[in-house]
Enzyme design. Structure first.
Site, PDB file in Angstrom:
ATOM      1  N   ASP A  21       0.855  -1.182   0.000  1.00  0.00           N
ATOM      2  CA  ASP A  21       0.000   0.000   0.000  1.00  0.00           C
ATOM      3  C   ASP A  21       0.900   1.243   0.000  1.00  0.00           C
ATOM      4  O   ASP A  21       2.124   1.125  -0.115  1.00  0.00           O
ATOM      5  CB  ASP A  21      -0.957  -0.025   1.195  1.00  0.00           C
ATOM      6  N   ALA A  22       0.314   2.406   0.174  1.00  0.00           N
ATOM      7  CA  ALA A  22       1.080   3.663   0.131  1.00  0.00           C
ATOM      8  C   ALA A  22       2.121   3.758   1.253  1.00  0.00           C
ATOM      9  O   ALA A  22       3.091   4.501   1.128  1.00  0.00           O
ATOM     10  CB  ALA A  22       0.127   4.850   0.204  1.00  0.00           C
TER      11      ALA A  22
END
Length: 136
Positions: A21-22
């Site tokens: 994810d980020a």
């Protein structure tokens, strides 16, 4: 149903940016992809090619799974995904799977039931005899 402790299969996987994810943490659903790869490579290591099975109207689908997320893998980690067949039924296999880090800490554990089905109808069918022979 046959309960068994079979050989352990291990597949090393490097965590890439596409897996995270980020925040650089592995997205939870990607562990399922890692486990799928490990199960597939395990069966391939037994000399069974899934493509050949498909030509014979055989397919394998995940019937159910129980999964426990314990700790996250991160970008650039080298993880290992293990697969072991713990039950063999007439129409299914049950795998015990773990994702571990380089220190052998369990990050994710799962029990996955994989059903054998006819490709054209999706209905359950007996496991392929070549697969059963390879497992024994």
């Amino acid at each position: 149903m046959n309960t068994r402790k079979n050989q352990h299969f291990s597949l090393p996987i490097r965590v890439y940016i596409e897996d995270t994810d980020a925040g650089g943490i592995v997205f939870y659903a990607n562990y399922l992809k890692f486990m799928e790869r490990s199960r597939t490579e395990y069966i391939r290591s037994l000399g069974i090619e899934l493509r050949t099975g498909m030509q014979q109207n055989i397919s394998y689908v995940v019937h159910s799974l129980e999964i426990k997320y314990k700790k996250s893998a991160r970008l650039d980690d080298l993880i290992t995904v293990t697969s072991e067949i713990i039950k063999v039924g007439k129409t299914y296999l049950v795998f015990e799977q773990h994702v571990v880090d380089e220190n052998n800490t369990v990050l994710v554990s799962a029990e996955v039931k994989v059903a054998c089905v006819s490709l054209d109808s999706g209905k359950p069918r007996a496991l392929d005899k070549h697969l059963l022979e390879a497992l024994n």
